[in-house]
Design a protein around this motif. Structure first.
Motif, PDB file in Angstrom:
ATOM      1  N   PRO A 198       0.803  -1.221   0.000  1.00  0.00           N
ATOM      2  CA  PRO A 198       0.000   0.000   0.000  1.00  0.00           C
ATOM      3  C   PRO A 198       0.837   1.273   0.000  1.00  0.00           C
ATOM      4  O   PRO A 198       0.314   2.347   0.238  1.00  0.00           O
ATOM      5  CB  PRO A 198      -0.759  -0.128   1.331  1.00  0.00           C
ATOM      6  CG  PRO A 198       0.270  -0.747   2.241  1.00  0.00           C
ATOM      7  CD  PRO A 198       1.024  -1.733   1.373  1.00  0.00           C
ATOM      8  N   LEU A 199       2.133   1.153  -0.253  1.00  0.00           N
ATOM      9  CA  LEU A 199       3.024   2.305  -0.103  1.00  0.00           C
ATOM     10  C   LEU A 199       2.845   3.315  -1.231  1.00  0.00           C
ATOM     11  O   LEU A 199       2.519   4.468  -0.993  1.00  0.00           O
ATOM     12  CB  LEU A 199       4.472   1.828  -0.013  1.00  0.00           C
ATOM     13  CG  LEU A 199       4.754   0.847   1.128  1.00  0.00           C
ATOM     14  CD1 LEU A 199       6.183   0.323   1.047  1.00  0.00           C
ATOM     15  CD2 LEU A 199       4.506   1.512   2.474  1.00  0.00           C
ATOM     16  N   SER A 211       9.088   7.714   1.059  1.00  0.00           N
ATOM     17  CA  SER A 211       9.130   6.547   0.170  1.00  0.00           C
ATOM     18  C   SER A 211       9.672   5.307   0.875  1.00  0.00           C
ATOM     19  O   SER A 211      10.490   4.591   0.318  1.00  0.00           O
ATOM     20  CB  SER A 211       9.985   6.872  -1.065  1.00  0.00           C
ATOM     21  OG  SER A 211       9.803   5.914  -2.074  1.00  0.00           O
ATOM     22  N   ASN A 212       9.204   5.073   2.117  1.00  0.00           N
ATOM     23  CA  ASN A 212       9.612   3.868   2.845  1.00  0.00           C
ATOM     24  C   ASN A 212      11.128   3.791   3.010  1.00  0.00           C
ATOM     25  O   ASN A 212      11.729   2.720   2.937  1.00  0.00           O
ATOM     26  CB  ASN A 212       9.094   2.601   2.147  1.00  0.00           C
ATOM     27  CG  ASN A 212       9.010   1.414   3.080  1.00  0.00           C
ATOM     28  OD1 ASN A 212       8.527   1.523   4.202  1.00  0.00           O
ATOM     29  ND2 ASN A 212       9.466   0.257   2.624  1.00  0.00           N
ATOM     30  N   GLN A 257       7.197   2.752  12.032  1.00  0.00           N
ATOM     31  CA  GLN A 257       8.090   1.650  12.352  1.00  0.00           C
ATOM     32  C   GLN A 257       8.425   0.867  11.088  1.00  0.00           C
ATOM     33  O   GLN A 257       7.607   0.727  10.196  1.00  0.00           O
ATOM     34  CB  GLN A 257       7.453   0.711  13.373  1.00  0.00           C
ATOM     35  CG  GLN A 257       7.261   1.320  14.745  1.00  0.00           C
ATOM     36  CD  GLN A 257       6.674   0.328  15.729  1.00  0.00           C
ATOM     37  OE1 GLN A 257       6.631  -0.881  15.477  1.00  0.00           O
ATOM     38  NE2 GLN A 257       6.207   0.828  16.855  1.00  0.00           N
ATOM     39  N   ASP A 258       9.652   0.366  11.036  1.00  0.00           N
ATOM     40  CA  ASP A 258      10.103  -0.467   9.924  1.00  0.00           C
ATOM     41  C   ASP A 258      10.023  -1.917  10.388  1.00  0.00           C
ATOM     42  O   ASP A 258      10.935  -2.419  11.053  1.00  0.00           O
ATOM     43  CB  ASP A 258      11.537  -0.090   9.552  1.00  0.00           C
ATOM     44  CG  ASP A 258      12.080  -0.929   8.408  1.00  0.00           C
ATOM     45  OD1 ASP A 258      11.281  -1.596   7.729  1.00  0.00           O
ATOM     46  OD2 ASP A 258      13.308  -0.921   8.195  1.00  0.00           O
ATOM     47  N   ASN A 259       8.913  -2.577  10.069  1.00  0.00           N
ATOM     48  CA  ASN A 259       8.678  -3.917  10.581  1.00  0.00           C
ATOM     49  C   ASN A 259       8.527  -4.956   9.478  1.00  0.00           C
ATOM     50  O   ASN A 259       8.111  -4.649   8.361  1.00  0.00           O
ATOM     51  CB  ASN A 259       7.399  -3.950  11.433  1.00  0.00           C
ATOM     52  CG  ASN A 259       7.593  -3.262  12.768  1.00  0.00           C
ATOM     53  OD1 ASN A 259       8.709  -3.175  13.285  1.00  0.00           O
ATOM     54  ND2 ASN A 259       6.514  -2.764  13.344  1.00  0.00           N
ATOM     55  N   LEU A 314      13.148   2.280  11.872  1.00  0.00           N
ATOM     56  CA  LEU A 314      12.236   3.397  11.631  1.00  0.00           C
ATOM     57  C   LEU A 314      12.274   3.819  10.163  1.00  0.00           C
ATOM     58  O   LEU A 314      13.337   3.842   9.535  1.00  0.00           O
ATOM     59  CB  LEU A 314      12.611   4.594  12.514  1.00  0.00           C
ATOM     60  CG  LEU A 314      12.414   4.416  14.022  1.00  0.00           C
ATOM     61  CD1 LEU A 314      13.033   5.581  14.773  1.00  0.00           C
ATOM     62  CD2 LEU A 314      10.928   4.281  14.368  1.00  0.00           C
ATOM     63  N   ILE A 315      11.095   4.144   9.648  1.00  0.00           N
ATOM     64  CA  ILE A 315      10.962   4.747   8.326  1.00  0.00           C
ATOM     65  C   ILE A 315      10.885   6.253   8.524  1.00  0.00           C
ATOM     66  O   ILE A 315      10.233   6.729   9.460  1.00  0.00           O
ATOM     67  CB  ILE A 315       9.686   4.238   7.624  1.00  0.00           C
ATOM     68  CG1 ILE A 315       9.728   2.717   7.474  1.00  0.00           C
ATOM     69  CG2 ILE A 315       9.509   4.921   6.278  1.00  0.00           C
ATOM     70  CD1 ILE A 315      10.864   2.199   6.635  1.00  0.00           C
ATOM     71  N   ALA A 316      11.543   7.020   7.665  1.00  0.00           N
ATOM     72  CA  ALA A 316      11.638   8.458   7.912  1.00  0.00           C
ATOM     73  C   ALA A 316      11.556   9.284   6.633  1.00  0.00           C
ATOM     74  O   ALA A 316      11.999   8.854   5.558  1.00  0.00           O
ATOM     75  CB  ALA A 316      12.955   8.770   8.627  1.00  0.00           C
TER      76      ALA A 316
END
Length: 344
Positions: A101-102, A155-156, A174-176, A287-289
């Motif tokens: 879904p990004l 962009s993830n 969060q990067d999971n 973490l996504i930033a």
């Protein structure tokens, strides 16, 4: 160990494996012959003080319109050059194939939509800037930041110590990774690799999640226990195997798992998420930033805008719209600890 770029690209590969039909449609959004293989694309549902998220999502999200007025005090924190320009160029690295879904082609077969560009437009609205979404390949996303053609990437992008050499960050998700099982299964993963003993798990070849899974497999082998790891050429093969009970679970990026769980909910064989694990490993929550050029002065106002969205509830609505509530952060941080250099 893979590089940080490999870590991200590998995760994106597993996100896109089942999306071959979107490749041509998304490629058509790019301008032929553009030397950077990128193009500014339409951003659905944006008006001054109002942002529609989940538009054209083709069932991946519930369309929601939010009131997001400009916050003058946060606008004042922006670099003068950006205030003068009056727009925020939001970088997305989704060419040639999108990754629901990004970021992916919407139901009109031409408009880029997705959770990442939606958040970029929400942030732009808080800062009183016109959002301009610029789509490119993953490599050219960073070329755009370096050259100044892109103000901030949504962009993830994983926060890593290696990337901090050139970029500054404002965390937002969060990067999971996640395990997906048939809904009828009661198997659950809560962070302890030992529950994988006796299981058969599919994973994408060459991905960060494969690296983690193989390390667990070795630990179990040393303990006299067996974890069977299987690979399939694409996600269609994975889900056929899951439905046929040839595997017990699939281990992949949490957004992709959340997307498939949502899409399968009304099918005869629905799936569920059986647990998540940090993409940075057991010792650090990845973490996504939002990503901007180092020294640009953008990380702080971006984080302040995200925190405004968190405080006022639009952030929670954004995550819920895209079925990503389990990746929520309590606060956006400027340059938080990232994936260590030893893992980059």
């Amino acid at each position: 160990m893979p590089t940080s770029r490999t870590h991200h690209r590998a995760a994106r590969r597993s996100l896109t494996a089942a999306l071959a039909l979107t490749t041509l449609a998304l490629a058509l959004t790019a301008c032929g012959g553009d030397e950077e293989n990128s193009a500014s694309v339409a951003a659905p549902g944006t008006k001054p003080g109002q942002v529609t998220i989940g538009a054209l999502a083709n069932g991946a999200a519930e369309k929601t319109t939010l009131r997001v007025p400009k916050v003058a005090s946060l606008h004042a924190k922006l670099p003068q050059a950006l205030r003068d320009k009056g727009e925020l160029v939001i970088g997305v690295g989704a060419l040639p194939a999108g990754s629901p879904p990004l970021d992916f082609v919407g139901s009109d077969q031409k408009t880029l939509t997705g959770s990442e560009s939606d958040l970029g437009r929400l942030v732009a609205s808080v800062l009183g800037l016109k959002p301009v979404v610029r789509n490119s390949t993953w490599e050219n996303l960073f070329v755009g930041i370096d050259s100044g053609k892109v103000d901030a990437a949504f962009s993830n992008v994983t926060d890593t110590e290696e990337r901090k050499r050139k970029y500054e960050f404002a965390s937002y998700r969060q990067d999971n990774l996640a395990f997906e099982t048939n809904k009828t299964s009661d198997w659950t993963f809560k962070g302890d690799y030992k529950v994988l003993a006796g299981q058969t798990v599919a994973v994408g070849s060459g991905t960060n999640q494969e690296r983690i899974l193989l390390a667990w497999q070795k630990k179990l082998k040393d303990e006299g226990k067996k974890l069977t790891v299987k690979h399939y050429p694409d996600n269609n093969g994975v889900y056929l195997a899951l439905r046929g009970k040839k595997i017990d679970a699939y281990f992949g990026p949490n957004p992709a798992v959340a997307y498939h769980v949502h899409k399968s909910a009304g099918s005869p064989q629905p799936t569920r998420s059986a647990g998540t694990f940090s993409g940075a490993g057991a010792e650090l929550q990845g973490l996504i930033a939002a990503t901007a050029k180092k020294g640009s002065g953008l990380a702080e106002p971006l984080a302040a805008a995200i925190n405004h969205l968190i405080k006022n509830g639009q952030y929670a609505t954004w995550l819920k719209t895209w079925n990503l509530s389990d990746e929520a952060v309590s606060r956006s941080l400027v340059n938080p600890p990232g994936l260590p250099l030893s893992d980059s």
